[in-house]
Design an enzyme around this catalytic site. Structure first.
Site, mmCIF file in Angstrom:
data_model
loop_
_atom_site.group_PDB
_atom_site.id
_atom_site.type_symbol
_atom_site.label_atom_id
_atom_site.label_comp_id
_atom_site.label_asym_id
_atom_site.label_seq_id
_atom_site.Cartn_x
_atom_site.Cartn_y
_atom_site.Cartn_z
ATOM 1 N N CYS A 12 0.834 -1.229 0.096
ATOM 2 C CA CYS A 12 -0.002 0.059 0.124
ATOM 3 C C CYS A 12 0.922 1.290 0.118
ATOM 4 C CB CYS A 12 -0.736 -0.105 1.364
ATOM 5 S SG CYS A 12 0.124 -0.042 2.754
ATOM 6 N N GLU A 123 -0.357 -0.519 16.174
ATOM 7 C CA GLU A 123 -1.039 0.921 15.607
ATOM 8 C C GLU A 123 -2.253 1.265 16.564
ATOM 9 O OE1 GLU A 123 -3.127 0.926 11.792
ATOM 10 O OE2 GLU A 123 -4.581 2.281 12.581
ATOM 11 N N THR A 159 -7.033 1.472 11.288
ATOM 12 C CA THR A 159 -6.997 1.984 9.851
ATOM 13 C C THR A 159 -7.249 0.498 8.921
ATOM 14 O OG1 THR A 159 -4.593 1.511 9.567
ATOM 15 C CG2 THR A 159 -5.578 3.848 9.807
ATOM 16 N N CYS A 187 -8.569 3.064 6.302
ATOM 17 C CA CYS A 187 -7.869 3.386 5.134
ATOM 18 C C CYS A 187 -8.172 2.928 3.868
ATOM 19 C CB CYS A 187 -6.437 2.707 5.490
ATOM 20 S SG CYS A 187 -5.321 2.721 3.965
ATOM 21 N N ASN A 217 -3.695 -7.249 7.791
ATOM 22 C CA ASN A 217 -4.424 -7.051 6.937
ATOM 23 C C ASN A 217 -4.510 -8.332 6.097
ATOM 24 O OD1 ASN A 217 -2.674 -6.515 4.056
ATOM 25 N ND2 ASN A 217 -1.713 -5.546 5.980
HETATM 26 S S1 SF4 Z 1 -2.985 3.146 6.802
HETATM 27 FE FE1 SF4 Z 1 -3.291 2.431 4.815
HETATM 28 S S2 SF4 Z 1 -1.696 3.240 3.384
HETATM 29 FE FE2 SF4 Z 1 -1.317 3.420 5.744
HETATM 30 S S3 SF4 Z 1 -0.240 1.865 5.994
HETATM 31 FE FE3 SF4 Z 1 -1.884 1.217 6.528
HETATM 32 S S4 SF4 Z 1 -2.842 0.096 4.899
HETATM 33 FE FE4 SF4 Z 1 -1.027 1.275 4.264
#
Ligand code: SF4
Length: 662
Positions: A12, A123, A159, A187, A217
């Protein structure tokens, strides 16, 4: 055959940016990332090769090195600590994550902030750091339902959270507050990849998801695709298995946000080869007309028609019989044909090669066993149920068991107690629980100890609930030490201390009990909190001191063996459990300098009892008094044996003298 690639897959924007920033930093000197830069081992290995180390805390950073903050971001405390130590920072926090951090800091000033996401994800932990104490994490709808009522709530998402999860929880939160402020921080890169993967998996017979197994993810992509068709998560092209594509017409391919293009391309290339191979074989099949479908990796049934000392021939209704080499018979090395099959058996096999140099398809029974075993093992790994398997081989650090595929039981996981010799288990059936199962890496680790320890714990609880001080119980001697013996009372070991073995002095516990002996013992004390039970053997016997007063009256004489010598005298054993002392002053009818001038251990002596105090467990003897008694008796006897003396008058005496002179 067709491969459908998800149009949104792989790196990404945020990850790509972080990798580029890290690569640039490595050119300017030493650099290290706080945690792996991304959840992809292959990329982490590549970056390590570029000189970028992975550290777990700022304290590990080499002096002068740059600190790279990964795309997940960190809490404000991390920035403060780096500033305090003058550490040069490369902040690769993804701009989308930075936005979530800013919103968290702002919203939590006047609202209780709900962060929807995985509370263990870095995160989310970073975002909580920005929000402070006026925040909490909600992972599931059930957790949201358990929340109390707040006058004002704000909510934002990790995100990478699936949007459907976020919306579901937001809906629930509405009933927990008068005012809900919603920040949609999901995101686009994540949702685009998820939507794209879902769309491809709708059309495909099989999905391959490429990415790190620790990447959240990637795992979410696997879960989304898995709802539509069979899905395999792999980290590299090497993990692809031909067998997966057996009945596949359309195979889908997607990749997590931390998967680099070069890995995706390798996987695509390998998938193309597999499918091309399959196409060729299918073309051959059409050409061959009525012959069954046969290709590398196919699982087919056949009948054993011939056996040699190291090969098995199987009729699989093909042009020629297939052959199973010895090494492909089972997961156990050196298995002989007659140990696993007999003529006429119908068995399943996997095709390894369509033809060997003699034109026979090469088959594997081991691989077929493995395929069948996998489903069972995956279920057993999930339910933690007990499975049984025979230990077939000792290898470095443990045992191998045959469960259709090879399983490893580490030496430390065989039983709760230390195992000195693993060979004793070969051929034995072990009771096992799967503690690690990775189908892709063919890793199967099992433990028997987990089951035995659990059972031991249950037995222990049961035993502690039923026994009490004074109870007489049966047990088996399991272990001997210098200070006593450990007795297995049925799952729990109690200690029979050497001082509680007998009334007499015991110098070596093995004089009383031996390993394997079944014994009856009395419970002296129980301490459940420490798991200790003290046992006694002598408590079940009559105390010899109870009769000592009547058996050993003062003045009587005894014969006894010298069992110990001390500076002040010698101890003799009157009977089992009763020792008596002859003080040095009582050893002889003269002055004695050292005890062993008179007696030695093992001598049998005769002595007189001069004191008997059973209540103090004390009996004193004297050889000196016995000698004196004997001397007195002898003197008395001599006296009694002298000839009789006649009485004479003085006149008779004078007359007798005159007669003698004449
Ligand atoms: S927020 Fe989205 S663009 Fe940013 S690192 Fe995570 S997945 Fe990738």
């Amino acid at each position: 055959m067709e491969i459908i690639r998800a149009d949104k897959a792989g790196f990404c924007f945020g990850v790509k940016r972080a990798i580029e920033m890290a690569a640039k930093a490595s050119k300017n000197g030493d650099a290290a990332s706080l945690g792996p830069l991304i959840h992809n081992q292959q990329v982490v290995d590549y970056l390590t090769g570029q000189g970028i180390q992975v550290i777990d805390s700022i304290e590990e950073l080499q002096p002068g090195a740059q600190l790279i903050i990964r795309s997940h971001g960190i809490a404000p405390a991390g920035y403060e600590s780096a500033a305090h130590k003058n550490i040069p920072l490369i902040d690769a926090t993804c701009p989308f994550v930075q936005k979530a951090q800013r919103l968290a800091a702002e919203a939590s000033k006047s609202n209780m902030l709900i962060v929807v996401g995985d509370r263990n994800h870095p995160e989310v932990q970073g975002i909580l750091g920005w929000a402070g104490s006026h925040s909490r994490v909600v992972e599931t709808l059930e957790e949201a339902q358990r929340l109390s009522f707040f006058s004002k709530l704000a909510v934002l998402a990790q995100t990478t959270l699936p949007r459907s999860t976020f919306l579901e929880i937001v809906e629930e939160l509405k009933s927990h507050t008068e005012q809900l402020i919603i920040y949609d921080t999901i995101c686009n890169a994540t949702s685009e990849r998820q939507d794209s993967a879902a769309e491809v998996s709708e059309r495909a017979d099989l999905m391959i998801v490429v990415g790190g197994r620790h990447s959240s993810n990637t795992r979410k992509l696997e879960s989304i695709c898995g709802k539509k068709c069979p899905t395999h998560l792999i980290e590299t092209a090497d993990e692809l298995q031909q067998i997966w594509f057996a009945d596949v017409r359309k195979a889908g391919l997607t990749a997590g946000a931390s998967t680099p293009d070069w890995i995706i391309e390798e996987v695509y290339k390998r998938m193309s080869e597999i499918l091309e191979n399959k196409d060729n074989e299918e073309t051959m099949e059409n050409f061959e007309g009525s012959l069954p479908e046969l290709y590398r990796g196919a699982l087919v049934k056949g009948t054993v028609v011939k056996m040699t000392h190291d090969e098995v021939y199987v009729d699989i209704s093909w042009k020629s019989e297939g052959v199973i080499p010895q090494g492909e018979l089972s997961a156990v090395r050196g298995t002989r044909p007659e140990e696993v099959v007999k003529l006429g058996d119908e068995i399943e096999v996997v095709v390894l090669r369509l033809e060997n140099e003699d034109g026979h398809p090469v088959l594997s029974k081991r691989r077929a066993n493995e395929i069948k075993a996998r489903e069972v093992l995956a279920k057993a790994a999930e339910t933690k149920e007990e499975i049984q398997a025979v230990a077939v081989e000792v290898v470095k650090g443990g045992l191998l068991v045959d469960l259709g595929m090879r399983g490893f039981v580490p030496a430390s996981q065989i039983q709760p107690d230390f195992v000195a010799d693993l060979n004793q288990f070969v051929g034995q059936t072990l009771r096992l629980r799967i503690i690690e199962f990775d189908e892709g890496k063919k890793k199967l680790v099992l433990s028997q100890k987990a089951i035995l320890a659990e059972e031991r714990e249950q037995e222990k609880e049961k035993l502690f609930a039923t026994i009490k001080e004074g109870d007489v119980v049966q047990g088996v001697v399991r272990r001997l030490t210098d200070f006593g013996a450990f007795i297995d009372l049925g799952g729990v070991d109690g200690l029979l201390h050497v001082s509680d073995m007998a009334f007499s002095r015991v110098s070596n516990p093995s004089d009383i009990v031996n390993i394997g002996d079944e014994v009856e013992v009395q419970i002296i004390s129980v301490d459940q909190s420490k798991g200790r039970i003290s046992l006694g053997l002598k408590q079940l016997k009559t105390n010899p001191w109870d009769q000592a007063g009547t058996k050993y009256p003062v003045g009587s004489t005894v014969q006894a063996k010298v069992v110990r010598i001390a500076v002040f005298g010698a101890f003799v054993q009157l009977e089992d459990g009763i020792d008596a002392l002859i003080h040095i002053s009582q050893l002889a009818d003269r002055r004695v300098g050292k005890v062993d001038e008179v007696v030695k251990i093992g001598d049998v002596i005769e002595a007189k009892i001069i004191e008997c105090k059973p209540e103090e467990k004390r009996i004193s003897l004297s050889i000196r008094e016995l000698i004196a008694d004997k001397q007195n008796a002898d003197a008395q006897e001599d006296l009694e044996n002298q000839p009789e003396i006649k009485e004479v008058t003085i006149g008779e005496a004078v007359l007798s003298a005159d007669e003698n002179e004449q």
